[in-house]
Scaffold this active site. Structure first.
Site, PDB file in Angstrom:
ATOM      1  N   TYR A  89     -24.707 -28.423 -22.747  1.00 23.98           N
ATOM      2  CA  TYR A  89     -23.677 -29.352 -23.197  1.00 23.98           C
ATOM      3  C   TYR A  89     -22.488 -28.546 -23.735  1.00 23.98           C
ATOM      4  O   TYR A  89     -22.634 -27.694 -24.599  1.00 23.98           O
ATOM      5  CB  TYR A  89     -24.276 -30.233 -24.298  1.00 23.98           C
ATOM      6  CG  TYR A  89     -23.499 -31.482 -24.680  1.00 23.98           C
ATOM      7  CD1 TYR A  89     -22.162 -31.661 -24.356  1.00 23.98           C
ATOM      8  CD2 TYR A  89     -24.121 -32.501 -25.391  1.00 23.98           C
ATOM      9  CE1 TYR A  89     -21.480 -32.806 -24.714  1.00 23.98           C
ATOM     10  CE2 TYR A  89     -23.457 -33.656 -25.761  1.00 23.98           C
ATOM     11  CZ  TYR A  89     -22.133 -33.811 -25.424  1.00 23.98           C
ATOM     12  OH  TYR A  89     -21.461 -34.949 -25.797  1.00 23.98           O
ATOM     13  N   CYS A  90     -21.294 -28.815 -23.203  1.00 21.09           N
ATOM     14  CA  CYS A  90     -20.040 -28.215 -23.686  1.00 21.09           C
ATOM     15  C   CYS A  90     -20.128 -26.686 -23.640  1.00 21.09           C
ATOM     16  O   CYS A  90     -20.399 -26.115 -22.595  1.00 21.09           O
ATOM     17  CB  CYS A  90     -19.729 -28.742 -25.079  1.00 21.09           C
ATOM     18  SG  CYS A  90     -18.079 -28.274 -25.697  1.00 21.09           S
ATOM     19  N   VAL A  91     -19.926 -26.021 -24.771  1.00 20.91           N
ATOM     20  CA  VAL A  91     -19.923 -24.551 -24.780  1.00 20.91           C
ATOM     21  C   VAL A  91     -21.276 -23.992 -24.354  1.00 20.91           C
ATOM     22  O   VAL A  91     -21.352 -22.904 -23.749  1.00 20.91           O
ATOM     23  CB  VAL A  91     -19.510 -24.027 -26.171  1.00 20.91           C
ATOM     24  CG1 VAL A  91     -20.489 -24.462 -27.241  1.00 20.91           C
ATOM     25  CG2 VAL A  91     -19.413 -22.519 -26.183  1.00 20.91           C
TER      26      VAL A  91
END
Length: 580
Positions: free
Chosen positions: A313-315
């Site tokens: 998720y994301c980074v």
């Protein structure tokens, strides 16, 4: 034709019955607004006539823009100062800041429209700037929009009719209560968005049953209890972003992605990252990649399986891409059966407004804010709030500081305010190498654990989810993942943004998603041929995963937390999620 000073007369003065002594009534406010407005109209008429003679203003385009602004302003004031001119029945303004009926009173409707005229011209003026590089122009636009949002009349007590009414009604108690809210936020160094006592991690949030089965200095590994008699042979390992707490995927039971995934017959493992402190001053991106590989290997060994499914998720999704590239370089790609990316970027060429924070001055400031080797999470929270200042800053200034309203309980906003600290070394290299220099998509430009990596070698089947309204990882930027991986990629565009676009359980019946199985060269091409499906994209992901999961096995033995080679250390959600 402009009206002369004798064409109009001021509205009749009056008082609001029962108004508290010392506070002006709405009628009195309207009278004085008319007086000031009539004076401004007279000055505008004079200034508009003299505009071409203004010293130093001889550029035709500049004169035209100034002429348009003054003309629009004069037209607005003339309409409001002409008897009957301000009355324009119709729907409330689309801008939710001004939807209350009180904003339709002539005096305050004038304030609102004056503000919106100025704001419109300020923002349009950015487009007209000549000789400015596109990146610099976008930075100016971002700063101008922040200024425009800050100067809204809704943010000030005597230009907001709702605040005036509330102040008269409560005899100022709203302002006293709002001051208490503001002083409390100043003391904690962070803007409050929700009732801090309404939720508690482990009691109301992050309640899916499970056990911590491994703890390292960087992360805890949580294994969740099965709820079905059999489970998919291939387990799922989730890597959340360490910028936030993992329980965004385990909010209240009805919103929990983790709980839903276990109900689909998956053996779910979650990595819970440790919030940084001074002992983590040397932690780099390599450490997070190594941690992802360590978690994958731990699960493979525990369950005796060849491969695992993964989510980043994301980074953590950006990092998962680097992990896959490193495994490919080592000839170990078959240890990951599939990779799912939630709003994750690998190509930062169009990474959105966060790129405004990666110039040399900003990076030097971040370094100065991290003297002990970690960045206080409150600075990152303020940055993300600034990206949506109208909703996440000024909305709360108005409601909680000026109107003195109580904070509403909201699980997602409780999570949003539950900040984590970041290792300074990792954070600066992430902003520099990825956001500023975009090195991840350049083959061999980045080495992880001593090995140069190349995303074009990633052949792992991938599911890429983007949010249509994502302001942190724009959909156009997330789309670029499809252009760098060698393996099959299913791209799904979900309604809403960075959080609500992900956390959208099927039972809620909210939003929609778009799919397109035809080849597409760009996100625009994808959207043009896409099929829209109402509701959550989670079932689409589950069906995609089921095609790559192998068979079923009994949910016994090591599939139960603590029953395998790794003993249960403590119940979920574990220790790291509550550490500050």
């Amino acid at each position: 034709m402009a009206a002369s000073p004798t064409d109009t007369a001021p509205p009749e003065q009056g008082g609001t019955p029962g108004a508290a002594a010392g506070f002006p009534s709405l009628e009195e406010m309207q009278h004085w607004t008319w007086v000031i407005g009539r004076m401004q109209q007279m000055m505008m008429e004079q200034g508009l006539a003299a505009l071409p003679e203004v010293p130093g203003v001889n550029d035709a385009a500049t004169i035209e823009r100034l002429h348009d602004f003054w003309s629009d302003s004069l037209t607005l004031w003339q309409r409001f100062l002409t008897p009957g001119g301000a009355a324009e029945p119709g729907a409330p303004p689309a801008d939710k800041r001004f939807r209350a009926e009180a904003w339709r009173e002539p005096a305050f409707d004038l304030v609102r429209q004056s503000y919106q005229t100025i704001a419109d011209h300020l923002l349009r003026g950015i487009d007209a700037l000549d000789g400015v590089e596109p990146a610099q122009k976008e930075k100016i636009r971002f700063a101008t929009r922040a200024l425009v949002e800050a100067m809204s009349p809704a943010n000030f007590p005597w230009t907001n009719p709702e605040v005036i009414e509330r102040t008269i009604e409560t005899r100022g108690e709203n302002l006293m209560k709002g001051l208490q809210h503001m002083l409390a936020d100043i003391a904690r160094g962070q803007l409050t968005h929700t009732d801090g006592g309404a939720f508690q991690v482990g009691r109301d949030l992050a309640t899916t049953p499970g056990q911590v089965v491994k703890r390292t200095p960087l992360y805890e590994l949580i294994q969740y209890a099965p709820v079905t008699d059999t489970v998919a042979d291939t387990p799922l390992v989730i890597f959340p972003p360490w910028i936030n707490r993992f329980y965004i995927l385990d909010l209240t039971p009805e919103k929990s992605f983790i709980r839903w995934a276990t109900q689909q017959g998956l053996t779910v493992f979650m990595v819970s990252w440790r919030s940084a402190d001074a002992s983590m001053k040397d932690v780099s991106w390599d450490d997070y990649v190594r941690a992802q590989i360590d978690a994958i290997e731990t699960v493979r060994d525990l369950l005796g399986v060849k491969a695992v499914h993964t989510i980043g998720y994301c980074v953590a999704g950006t990092t998962l891409a680097a992990t896959l590239a490193l495994l490919a370089a080592r000839g170990e790609a078959d240890r990951v059966a599939s990779a799912t990316f939630f709003t994750a970027q690998v190509d930062f060429a169009e990474a959105g407004e966060l790129k405004h924070f990666v110039d040399d001055e900003q990076l030097a400031m971040i370094a100065a804010l991290s003297p002990e080797g970690f960045l206080d999470g409150r600075y990152m929270a303020a940055t993300f709030n600034l990206l949506r200042g109208r909703d996440l800053i000024w909305n709360y200034v108005t409601n909680n500081y000026l109107l003195g309203k109580d904070y509403a309980p909201f699980d997602l906003l409780h999570w949003n305010g539950d900040i984590t600290n970041l290792p300074a070394k990792w954070h600066l290299s992430y902003l520099t190498d990825l956001y500023r220099d975009n090195l991840l998509v350049k083959p061999g430009a980045i080495s992880v654990d001593g090995t140069p990596i190349d995303l074009s070698r990633v052949a792992t089947p991938s599911y890429v989810q983007a949010g249509r309204e994502d302001h942190i990882a724009p959909a156009e930027s997330v789309w670029k993942v499809t252009q760098h991986f060698a393996g099959p990629v299913r791209f799904v565009l979900a309604g809403s943004g960075h959080i609500a676009g992900v956390v959208n359980p099927p039972a809620a019946g909210k939003y929609q998603y778009w799919t397109n199985d035809a080849p597409a060269e760009s996100l625009a091409d994808f959207v043009a041929g896409a099929t829209e499906t109402k509701g959550s994209w989670w079932p689409d992901w589950q069906a995609w995963l089921a095609q790559r999961g192998g068979g079923q096995v009994p949910a016994t033995g090591a599939r139960v937390p603590g029953e395998g080679a790794l003993p249960a250390l403590e119940p979920a959600p574990g220790r790291y999620v509550t550490q500050r």
